[in-house]
Motif scaffolding. Structure first.
Motif, PDB file in Angstrom:
ATOM      1  N   VAL A  71       0.845  -1.091   0.201  1.00 46.37           N
ATOM      2  CA  VAL A  71      -0.039  -0.027  -0.078  1.00 46.37           C
ATOM      3  C   VAL A  71       0.924   1.324  -0.093  1.00 46.37           C
ATOM      4  O   VAL A  71       1.513   1.735   0.941  1.00 46.37           O
ATOM      5  CB  VAL A  71      -0.874   0.160   1.113  1.00 46.37           C
ATOM      6  N   PRO A  72       1.125   1.792  -1.197  1.00 44.09           N
ATOM      7  CA  PRO A  72       2.111   2.958  -1.277  1.00 44.09           C
ATOM      8  C   PRO A  72       1.419   4.338  -0.992  1.00 44.09           C
ATOM      9  O   PRO A  72       0.199   4.346  -0.714  1.00 44.09           O
ATOM     10  CB  PRO A  72       2.404   3.060  -2.560  1.00 44.09           C
ATOM     11  N   ALA A  73       2.312   5.178  -0.542  1.00 47.15           N
ATOM     12  CA  ALA A  73       1.773   6.447  -0.174  1.00 47.15           C
ATOM     13  C   ALA A  73       1.903   7.178  -1.582  1.00 47.15           C
ATOM     14  O   ALA A  73       2.836   7.090  -2.349  1.00 47.15           O
ATOM     15  CB  ALA A  73       2.403   7.223   0.900  1.00 47.15           C
ATOM     16  N   SER A  74       1.063   8.381  -1.634  1.00 45.56           N
ATOM     17  CA  SER A  74       1.422   9.398  -2.733  1.00 45.56           C
ATOM     18  C   SER A  74       2.592  10.009  -3.046  1.00 45.56           C
ATOM     19  O   SER A  74       3.027  10.720  -1.848  1.00 45.56           O
ATOM     20  CB  SER A  74       0.035  10.231  -2.775  1.00 45.56           C
ATOM     21  N   LEU A  75       3.001  10.049  -4.301  1.00 41.12           N
ATOM     22  CA  LEU A  75       4.391  11.039  -4.334  1.00 41.12           C
ATOM     23  C   LEU A  75       3.834  12.481  -4.554  1.00 41.12           C
ATOM     24  O   LEU A  75       4.868  13.077  -4.815  1.00 41.12           O
ATOM     25  CB  LEU A  75       5.195  10.416  -5.626  1.00 41.12           C
ATOM     26  N   SER A  76       2.835  12.674  -4.743  1.00 40.63           N
ATOM     27  CA  SER A  76       2.290  13.809  -5.371  1.00 40.63           C
ATOM     28  C   SER A  76       2.207  14.944  -4.156  1.00 40.63           C
ATOM     29  O   SER A  76       1.787  14.848  -3.184  1.00 40.63           O
ATOM     30  CB  SER A  76       0.724  14.133  -6.087  1.00 40.63           C
ATOM     31  N   ILE A  77       2.850  16.104  -4.394  1.00 46.49           N
ATOM     32  CA  ILE A  77       2.701  17.282  -3.442  1.00 46.49           C
ATOM     33  C   ILE A  77       1.485  17.662  -3.255  1.00 46.49           C
ATOM     34  O   ILE A  77       1.228  18.411  -2.103  1.00 46.49           O
ATOM     35  CB  ILE A  77       3.872  18.509  -3.863  1.00 46.49           C
ATOM     36  N   GLU A  78       0.466  17.416  -4.280  1.00 41.99           N
ATOM     37  CA  GLU A  78      -0.914  17.639  -3.802  1.00 41.99           C
ATOM     38  C   GLU A  78      -1.442  17.147  -2.592  1.00 41.99           C
ATOM     39  O   GLU A  78      -2.591  17.361  -2.254  1.00 41.99           O
ATOM     40  CB  GLU A  78      -1.515  17.721  -5.046  1.00 41.99           C
ATOM     41  N   ASP A  79      -1.038  15.932  -2.341  1.00 45.01           N
ATOM     42  CA  ASP A  79      -1.378  15.148  -1.324  1.00 45.01           C
ATOM     43  C   ASP A  79      -0.951  15.317  -0.070  1.00 45.01           C
ATOM     44  O   ASP A  79      -1.409  14.844   1.008  1.00 45.01           O
ATOM     45  CB  ASP A  79      -1.515  13.600  -1.817  1.00 45.01           C
TER      46      ASP A  79
END
Ligand SMILES: Nc1ncnc2c1ncn2[C@@H]1O[C@H](COP(=O)(O)OP(=O)(O)OP(=O)(O)O)[C@@H](O)[C@H]1O
Ligand SMILES: [Mg+2]
Length: 251
Positions: free
Chosen positions: A83-91
């Motif tokens: 279960v990865p975490a998002s790499l996007s700065i928007e998150d």
């Protein structure tokens, strides 16, 4: 029954994510059902260790409450569910949430769920700490890092967590602090001594945990030994003379 184990440290960059990815692999190789979750919301990179770069849903969506945990789970060929975490700065604005209940409901088939925690003692780490049953503390064998890990141990005790022990990472021959002294300092067992191995970097570049990429390296045997400890088994392995010589010249 599913055991939820948090991998924590005091200082950052001590090897938590490397340990989570490789313990996940070695437990799966031993026939255990394993899930690993990136709870390092602001420093996500667990998926990258497995070559997961873009994915439609992540633990951030689960914490937002608009995605089921099972929809943010990706099966790796090793058998590990990630279960990865998002790499996007928007998150980055997502509020860390305790998803223990979802883990117990949706990952009840797992023997082990390993949580890759954030560094420090802020909200992100505390929420992750709330989710877990057991804690493994990772540190380098040097005083400043040990002293930070000791602070994390104290907090874990306050949260009434079962601390399984200490993993010493990036150990090399010139280290002066010995395993026995560190164990006495924490009043905890040292359950793993992982050597420095610059092939870790190569395995990350290859998007494959070192226990898969270089299974004969001493480091891979040490990680297997930790997974055996978790399974309550003894790990006996005699490195062949050739592999010992190769290890020696790699240093
Ligand atoms: N045994 C080792 N030998 C050599 N390099 C290592 C070893 N373990 C980890 N590293 C390197 O140390 C760096 C940090 O490792 P890792 O990302 O696993 O730490 P972390 O505790 O998860 O960091 P963070 O606190 O940022 O989440 C990585 O570049 C990794 O390649
Ligand atoms: Mg990390």
């Amino acid at each position: 029954m599913t055991r939820i184990i948090g991998i924590l440290s005091g200082k950052g960059g001590v090897g938590k994510t490397t340990l989570v990815s490789n313990l996940g692999v070695t437990l799966a190789q031993a026939g255990r059902k394993v899930g690993i979750i990136d709870a390092n919301l602001s420093g996500a990179n667990l998926g990258l260790h497995f070559g997961l770069i873009s994915y439609p849903t992540s633990v951030h969506d689960v914490m937002r409450g608009n995605t089921a945990l099972t929809d943010a789970m990706y099966k790796h060929p090793s058998g590990v569910d990630i279960v990865p975490a998002s790499l996007s700065i928007e998150d980055l604005d997502v509020e860390p949430t305790n998803i223990r209940q979802q883990i117990l409901e949706h990952m009840s088939d797992k023997d082990y769920v390993l949580i890759d925690c954030a560094t420090g003692l802020d909200r992100e780490t505390m929420k992750a700490m709330e989710m877990v049953d057991d804690v493994i503390l990772v540190t380098h064998p040097e005083l400043p890092t040990i002293s930070d890990a000791l602070r994390t141990k104290t907090i874990a005790k306050k949260y009434d967590k079962n601390i399984l022990g200490i993993v010493l990472n990036r150990v090399n021959r010139s280290d002066e602090l010995k395993k026995e002294n560190i164990s006495a300092f924490f009043d905890l067992p040292v359950i793993g001594v992982i050597p420095e191995d610059h092939f870790i970097r190569k395995s990350i570049e290859a998007k494959n945990p070192i226990t898969l990429e270089y299974p004969k390296h001493k480091i891979s045997h040490e990680i297997k030994s930790i997974s055996h400890y978790l399974m309550g088994k003894e790990y006996r392995h005699q490195q062949s003379l050739v592999d010992k010589i190769k290890s020696f010249f790699r240093k």
